[in-house]
Design a protein around this motif. Structure first.
Motif, PDB file in Angstrom:
ATOM      1  N   LEU A  82      -5.413   6.034 -10.487  1.00  0.00           N
ATOM      2  CA  LEU A  82      -5.089   6.748  -9.244  1.00  0.00           C
ATOM      3  C   LEU A  82      -4.395   8.079  -9.548  1.00  0.00           C
ATOM      4  O   LEU A  82      -4.757   9.126  -9.012  1.00  0.00           O
ATOM      5  N   TRP A  85      -4.593   4.770   2.985  1.00  0.00           N
ATOM      6  CA  TRP A  85      -3.676   3.907   2.228  1.00  0.00           C
ATOM      7  C   TRP A  85      -4.341   3.397   0.954  1.00  0.00           C
ATOM      8  O   TRP A  85      -5.534   3.144   0.940  1.00  0.00           O
ATOM      9  N   VAL A  86      -3.543   3.242  -0.125  1.00  0.00           N
ATOM     10  CA  VAL A  86      -4.061   2.695  -1.386  1.00  0.00           C
ATOM     11  C   VAL A  86      -3.181   1.522  -1.806  1.00  0.00           C
ATOM     12  O   VAL A  86      -1.952   1.647  -1.855  1.00  0.00           O
ATOM     13  N   ASP A  97       0.863  -1.184   0.000  1.00  0.00           N
ATOM     14  CA  ASP A  97       0.000   0.000   0.000  1.00  0.00           C
ATOM     15  C   ASP A  97       0.897   1.232   0.000  1.00  0.00           C
ATOM     16  O   ASP A  97       2.003   1.206   0.556  1.00  0.00           O
ATOM     17  N   CYS A 123      -8.867   6.674  -1.211  1.00  0.00           N
ATOM     18  CA  CYS A 123      -8.300   5.675  -0.287  1.00  0.00           C
ATOM     19  C   CYS A 123      -9.384   5.109   0.636  1.00  0.00           C
ATOM     20  O   CYS A 123      -9.078   4.407   1.602  1.00  0.00           O
ATOM     21  N   CYS A 168      -1.886   7.565   0.864  1.00  0.00           N
ATOM     22  CA  CYS A 168      -2.702   8.205  -0.175  1.00  0.00           C
ATOM     23  C   CYS A 168      -2.080   9.544  -0.572  1.00  0.00           C
ATOM     24  O   CYS A 168      -1.936  10.454   0.242  1.00  0.00           O
TER      25      CYS A 168
END
Ligand code: DAH
Length: 339
Positions: free
Chosen positions: A312, A273-274, A254, A268, A257
């Motif tokens: 993203l 977190w992504v 992750d 996110c 973000c």
């Protein structure tokens, strides 16, 4: 006679030929068979021999003058109508400027970051066999990823459309030119329903490093460097324990973000977190399957989805936009350099 010639000469000099119409008028007045000059030539015939010579000379000069003026306009007029001499004051023709596809833009960035770290680029076939896509990578016979629902099989299930670029890892290791430090970009296929978040084909970049003494710390360090270069210096990474048949240990990565800097936003899902990729240490059994000695060599691998990262980075909410060729969507990427 001389007076007439002089007055016509003045007329000719003063005459303004500005367009086709005045040009025709000029010809009618002076150079045509019924024009003033022809009439003077008729009159010339009745003059005495002594006068004839002088008047004839002046008349010829007058004729030449008129013809010269006529020719000059004709040339200019013709030039104006050819391509060589365009009217520079006219509005320009708008040129359509193309742009790179957003997926290619992301891929180019990824390639630049990894090649700067000394990675090579490798490619493999999109039509694969079971060995390279599954068996060599330790997928058990009954693993759900082999299910008809996930995989497009071809010709009696002997061949398939690769479901991931991890198949190229196998092909590279089988060549046995060690050490390996490569990324492998390419298109992959999954027999999945097409929605805003999933598609039946998409793109991945696989990474593989095989050498003596390669450690999990090397993997983590490489990914951290990559993530900071791609998403920005302040980006943090987090490795979560996971499972892939071909890596042991396995992790999902992750990034903090980069849109809300960890505060929480819709991208996110308010977690800060992504998730961006899967990775791990290459399972020793995979090394053995590819004739690499796990007593001497170790390695790490990672795989990421280019569409996901592109979405993203550009805040794109629907994966289907990527392959619809909608010019309104694609034109938004014109500000990225073509070269
Ligand atoms: N092949 C995996 C997939 O398509 C992604 C992946 C995970 C690749 C972990 C790797 C890895 O190389 O180590 O979901």
């Amino acid at each position: 006679m001389q007076d007439k010639i002089l007055s016509i000469l003045k007329e000719i000099e003063d005459f303004q030929i500005v367009d086709k119409e005045t040009f025709e008028q000029f010809k009618r007045n002076y150079t045509s068979k019924k024009g003033k000059i022809s009439i003077l030539f008729e009159e010339l015939k009745s003059l005495d021999k002594s006068q004839k010579a002088v008047a004839g000379k002046s008349l010829n000069e007058l004729k030449n003058k008129a013809e010269e003026k006529e020719k000059l306009f004709q040339e200019r007029y013709e030039n104006l109508n050819t391509k060589n001499q365009q009217d520079l004051t006219l509005k320009g023709i708008t040129q359509f400027q193309g742009s790179r596809h957003p997926i290619q833009i992301t891929l180019n960035k990824i390639i630049t970051i990894f090649t700067e770290m000394g990675f090579q680029i490798a490619e493999g076939p999109e039509i694969e066999d079971d060995w390279h896509n599954f068996s060599a990578l330790n997928f058990p016979e009954n693993h759900p990823a082999r299910d008809m629902q996930d995989t497009f099989f071809l010709e009696n299930s002997q061949y398939l459309l690769r479901t991931h670029t991890s198949s190229v890892q196998v092909r590279l290791m089988e060549k046995n030119e060690l050490p390996i430090r490569a990324i492998m970009p390419g298109r992959v296929y999954r027999n999945e329903e097409i929605t805003a978040r999933s598609h039946c084909f998409f793109h991945q970049v696989e990474g593989l490093v095989i050498d003596k003494n390669v450690s999990y710390a090397d993997l983590k360090q490489t990914l951290e460097w990559f993530v900071k270069k791609l998403f920005g210096e302040n980006t943090q990474i987090r490795l979560r324990s996971s499972y892939f048949p071909f890596t042991e240990i396995s992790a999902e990565v992750d990034v903090s973000c980069f849109i809300c800097s960890g505060v929480g936003c819709s991208v996110c899902k308010h977690s800060g977190w992504v998730e961006i990729l899967g990775c791990g240490m290459v399972d020793p059994q995979v090394l053995i399957n590819c004739s690499v000695d796990p007593e001497i060599y170790s390695g790490y691998a990672f795989g990421l989805g280019i569409e996901r990262i592109t979405m993203l980075l550009n805040k794109i909410s629907d994966i289907r936009l990527m392959d619809q060729n909608d010019i309104r969507f694609l034109n938004q990427f014109q500000h990225f350099s073509l070269f």
